[in-house]
Design an enzyme around this catalytic site. Structure first.
Site, mmCIF file in Angstrom:
data_model
loop_
_atom_site.group_PDB
_atom_site.id
_atom_site.type_symbol
_atom_site.label_atom_id
_atom_site.label_comp_id
_atom_site.label_asym_id
_atom_site.label_seq_id
_atom_site.Cartn_x
_atom_site.Cartn_y
_atom_site.Cartn_z
ATOM 1 N N GLY A 31 0.819 -1.215 0.000
ATOM 2 C CA GLY A 31 0.000 0.000 0.000
ATOM 3 C C GLY A 31 0.847 1.258 0.000
ATOM 4 O O GLY A 31 2.032 1.215 -0.328
ATOM 5 N N HIS A 34 2.251 4.578 -4.961
ATOM 6 C CA HIS A 34 2.883 5.719 -5.617
ATOM 7 C C HIS A 34 3.150 5.353 -7.071
ATOM 8 O O HIS A 34 2.745 4.271 -7.536
ATOM 9 C CB HIS A 34 4.168 6.116 -4.875
ATOM 10 C CG HIS A 34 5.105 4.970 -4.628
ATOM 11 N ND1 HIS A 34 5.623 4.187 -5.657
ATOM 12 C CD2 HIS A 34 5.605 4.434 -3.490
ATOM 13 C CE1 HIS A 34 6.412 3.260 -5.163
ATOM 14 N NE2 HIS A 34 6.412 3.363 -3.842
ATOM 15 N N GLY A 36 5.661 4.241 -8.584
ATOM 16 C CA GLY A 36 6.338 2.957 -8.781
ATOM 17 C C GLY A 36 5.333 1.819 -8.815
ATOM 18 O O GLY A 36 5.324 0.991 -9.741
ATOM 19 N N HIS A 37 4.449 1.785 -7.807
ATOM 20 C CA HIS A 37 3.398 0.766 -7.792
ATOM 21 C C HIS A 37 2.518 0.885 -9.036
ATOM 22 O O HIS A 37 2.111 -0.109 -9.623
ATOM 23 C CB HIS A 37 2.494 0.934 -6.570
ATOM 24 C CG HIS A 37 3.191 0.784 -5.250
ATOM 25 N ND1 HIS A 37 3.339 1.815 -4.370
ATOM 26 C CD2 HIS A 37 3.763 -0.296 -4.670
ATOM 27 C CE1 HIS A 37 3.970 1.393 -3.288
ATOM 28 N NE2 HIS A 37 4.247 0.115 -3.446
ATOM 29 N N LYS A 149 13.326 -1.986 -8.408
ATOM 30 C CA LYS A 149 13.774 -1.144 -7.278
ATOM 31 C C LYS A 149 14.259 -2.024 -6.120
ATOM 32 O O LYS A 149 15.252 -1.731 -5.467
ATOM 33 C CB LYS A 149 12.598 -0.262 -6.841
ATOM 34 C CG LYS A 149 12.584 0.185 -5.408
ATOM 35 C CD LYS A 149 13.345 1.462 -5.269
ATOM 36 C CE LYS A 149 13.320 2.100 -3.899
ATOM 37 N NZ LYS A 149 12.858 1.349 -2.783
HETATM 38 P P1 AMP Z 1 6.134 -2.391 -1.596
HETATM 39 O O1 AMP Z 1 4.754 -1.836 -1.451
HETATM 40 O O2 AMP Z 1 7.206 -1.425 -1.173
HETATM 41 O O3 AMP Z 1 6.281 -3.763 -1.010
HETATM 42 O O4 AMP Z 1 6.359 -2.559 -3.156
HETATM 43 C C1 AMP Z 1 5.490 -3.333 -3.942
HETATM 44 C C2 AMP Z 1 6.097 -3.539 -5.291
HETATM 45 O O5 AMP Z 1 6.330 -2.283 -5.931
HETATM 46 C C3 AMP Z 1 7.465 -4.260 -5.230
HETATM 47 O O6 AMP Z 1 7.547 -5.208 -6.281
HETATM 48 C C4 AMP Z 1 8.434 -3.122 -5.433
HETATM 49 O O7 AMP Z 1 9.668 -3.526 -5.994
HETATM 50 C C5 AMP Z 1 7.657 -2.236 -6.391
HETATM 51 N N1 AMP Z 1 8.176 -0.866 -6.360
HETATM 52 C C6 AMP Z 1 8.319 -0.063 -5.273
HETATM 53 N N2 AMP Z 1 8.868 1.125 -5.625
HETATM 54 C C7 AMP Z 1 9.083 1.063 -6.965
HETATM 55 C C8 AMP Z 1 9.637 1.957 -7.924
HETATM 56 N N3 AMP Z 1 10.068 3.169 -7.586
HETATM 57 N N4 AMP Z 1 9.705 1.552 -9.211
HETATM 58 C C9 AMP Z 1 9.261 0.321 -9.574
HETATM 59 N N5 AMP Z 1 8.728 -0.566 -8.719
HETATM 60 C C10 AMP Z 1 8.644 -0.209 -7.433
#
Ligand code: AMP
Length: 282
Positions: A31, A34, A36-37, A149
């Site tokens: 959650g 952003h 990236g997600h 990332k």
């Molecule tokens: P998280 O919510 O931080 O567990 O991230 C969920 C997914 O989003 C994971 O596969 C991360 O690698 C990906 N993710 C997070 N930040 C970025 C980003 N800046 N660019 C690409 N993927 C991202």
């Protein structure tokens, strides 16, 4: 768009879709969505008939002194973003729905989890691989999307999927960055204005290392150049810089490209990670 809190609801939704012959894509997240997600979600929606996003701040992947309690949880906003992107189902379980009090089974990938972030976050990858296994068993996706990332996480998940014969295709998505190069991250919200101004130095340092690698520098040399570049920004407290093989994650030492240069550093109390891949010499 449906929001499911219960495992059974996800199972029946996905099975009904599969009965219609739908291809199911899945994006696991914690959650605080952003850009990236959103890159992962957009790829998922574009490439699948049905898209599932999970939102779950997984307690087993946080260390006792880490930010589990303070991790941002803007749930309503996340749900609205998923709806806007064309997601079909958001799975947002409680911790109790995912882990019964007598939970005793963990999935652990050996070797690949020993270095890089694994050295500094004991138990972290075990928590990640355990929750991703559970989510794969619940959602049963054809395809799942992970960001570069978190490069070590991506490699560890690919190993787990191959070793445990999960019938899931893993699609890596390139790191999304702010205009100044900072990798977009939920944890960037923790940065003070001064820290935020200093933050792009991490990617700049990795770019200096990448330039040297492309010109033929060894892993050792690349690490030194990257470290020295980051030391120019005094607010950063470096945890590690390491040049590793992109698949095995073994240190490159006196070897050159291909390599991934990965780094973790603290800005105040916020831990930032980033990496850059150099495939060949330019
Ligand atoms: P998280 O919510 O931080 O567990 O991230 C969920 C997914 O989003 C994971 O596969 C991360 O690698 C990906 N993710 C997070 N930040 C970025 C980003 N800046 N660019 C690409 N993927 C991202």
């Amino acid at each position: 768009m449906r929001v499911a809190k219960k495992i059974d609801e996800v199972r029946s939704f996905v099975r009904a879709a599969r009965m219609r012959g739908a291809q199911v894509g899945f994006v696991p997240t914690m959650g605080a969505l952003h850009q990236g997600h959103l890159a992962l979600i957009r790829a998922c929606v574009a490439q699948n008939d049905v898209s599932v996003v999970s939102i779950f701040v997984n307690p087993t992947q946080f260390g006792p002194r880490e930010d589990f309690n303070s991790y941002p949880r803007p749930f309503e906003q996340d749900v609205a973003l998923c709806e806007k992107e064309g997601v079909d189902l958001v799975f947002a379980p409680s911790a109790g729905e995912m882990y019964s009090p007598d939970h005793a089974t963990y999935v652990e990938v050996e070797g690949l989890t020993a270095g890089l972030c694994g050295q500094f976050r004991p138990g972290h990858f075990r928590g990640v691989t355990t929750v991703v296994s559970k989510l794969f068993n619940i959602v049963e996706p054809d395809t799942a999307y992970f960001g570069e990332k978190d490069y070590q996480q991506l490699i560890v998940i690919k190993r787990m999927v191959a070793d445990l014969n999960f019938p899931v295709r893993i699609v890596p998505i390139p790191t999304v960055r702010e205009a100044d190069g900072l990798a977009v991250s939920s944890r960037n919200l923790y940065l003070s204005a001064r820290e935020r101004r200093a933050a792009p130095a991490l990617y700049r340092a990795l770019c200096e290392g990448a330039k040297a690698a492309a010109q033929g520098a060894s892993g050792f040399e690349v690490e030194k150049i990257t470290r020295q570049a980051l030391e120019k920004e005094p607010l950063f407290k470096l945890q590690y810089v390491q040049a590793v093989h992109p698949e095995t994650l073994q240190p490159r030492e006196d070897q050159g490209v291909p390599m991934v240069i990965a780094a973790a550093a603290y800005l105040g109390s916020t831990r930032l990670i980033d990496n850059i891949k150099v495939e060949g010499r330019s």
